[in-house]
Design an enzyme around this catalytic site. Sequence first.
Site, PDB file in Angstrom:
ATOM      1  N   GLY A  15       0.509  -0.705  -0.240  1.00 56.07           N
ATOM      2  CA  GLY A  15      -0.296  -0.174   0.521  1.00 56.07           C
ATOM      3  C   GLY A  15       1.001   1.116  -0.115  1.00 56.07           C
ATOM      4  CE1 TYR A 138      -9.883   3.171   6.796  1.00 56.92           C
ATOM      5  CE2 TYR A 138     -10.352   5.727   8.188  1.00 56.92           C
ATOM      6  CZ  TYR A 138      -9.549   4.863   7.989  1.00 56.92           C
ATOM      7  OH  TYR A 138      -8.417   5.022   7.810  1.00 56.92           O
TER       8      TYR A 138
END
Length: 317
Positions: A15, A138
Site C-alpha cells: 500500500g 471506518y
Amino acid sequence: MTEITGKVYVAGHRGMVGSAVCRRLASEANCEVLTASRDTLDLTNQSSVEDFFAQHRPDSVIFAAAKVGGVLANDTYPVEFLGDNLLMSTFAINAAYAAGVKRFLFLGSTCIYPRDCPQPIQEEALLTGPLEKTNEAYALAKIAGLKLCQFYRRQHGVMFHSAMPTNLYGPGDNYHPEHSHVLPALLRRFHEAKNENLDSVTIWGTGTPRREFLYVDDLADALTFLMAQDNPPDWANVGTGVDLSILELSHLVAKTVGYEGDIKTDPSKPDGTPIKCSDVSRLNGMGWKHKVELAHGLKRTYDHFLNEVESGQMRSV
Ligand SMILES: NC(=O)c1ccc[n+]([C@@H]2O[C@H](COP(=O)([O-])OP(=O)(O)OC[C@H]3O[C@@H](n4cnc5c(N)ncnc54)[C@H](OP(=O)(O)O)[C@@H]3O)[C@@H](O)[C@H]2O)c1
C-alpha cells in the site's frame, strides 16, 4: 536520527503507507523487514494471522494494512469498512501479543476524531462527540483498534501504541475516479483535463472545506521516530499543522500538472467535515517535524504519477 532494530513486520507493505515505511526502513542497518502479500496472508482470516505470527515471531509490527477509501467508497461499503478493518486489527493485535511481539504501532487517522471537534484537533478530542457520518464505519473500526492497543499496554505492559496521520499523498496512491481520496482524485482529473484540453474542471462540493496534507514519506519517518521512543503517547497526531481549502488545493494541483483552464465548484455535492487540521504540537514537542512542503510533495507525486501512467502501473482500484 533514530534506530530501529530486529525483525519488523510491515503489514500492508504494497500500500501507499506500507511501501513508504519499507523505503524508510531500508536505511536502518540493523533492521530486518518482514512482509506478506494478501495472497499468502489474508488479515481477515484469524487462523492465518495466528499461524503467521507464531511462525515468524517478529520483534515489532507497523500495521499499515486496512481497507481504505474516499468519501464515496466509505459511504457505499460501510459493512466492509467496519467489518474488515475490525477483523484485521483485532486478529493482528491479539496474535502479536500471543507471539510475544514487543512493539506494535497501529495506524489510526485524524478522520476518526469527532466531526465537530475544536480545531486544530488535539489527541484528547477522541471520543468526545459524534463522528462524521460518511466515514462512521471506518472510524469505529479504527477507534476499536487504537483502544485495543491502549488496553493491551495498560493491562499487559506491552508497548502497543498508535499514530494518527492526517490526509496522506505520495507515490503509490490510488487514483480511482470514485474510490480515491481528494488529492489523488484531483491530480488525475487535472492531468486528464490538460491532456483533453478541457475549458474547465468542476470540483466536488463548494471548495470551502479546509484540509491538511502530509507527504507519505514524512509519515514513514514519523512512524520510525515513534517506534524508537521509550515511552510514546498512546496515540500521536502526525501532520503538518497547516491547512488549505479544497479550492486552493485545486489551484495548486492545476498549477503542478500545468492545467490552465477554469476551476468550478459543484455545491450540490456533499462537502464532508468543514475543517480538519491536526494539532501537531505533541509530536513536534517530542522532536519530530515534517520536511516536505505541499508544493514540493505535489511535484514529486506528479512525477511518480507520470511514471506510473507511462509504465501502465497507475493504481486505480
Ligand atoms: N491514505 C491516507 O490518506 C491515510 C490517512 C490516514 C491514515 N491512513 C491509514 O494508513 C494505513 C494505510 O493506508 P494506505 O493509504 O497505505 O492504504 P492502501 O494503499 O490501500 O494500503 C492498504 C494495504 O492494506 C492491505 N490490505 C487490505 N486488506 C487486506 C487483507 N484483508 N489482508 C491483507 N492485506 C490487506 C492492502 O493489500 P493489497 O496491496 O493486497 O490490496 C494494502 O497493501 C491505513 O491504516 C489507513 O487507515 C491512511
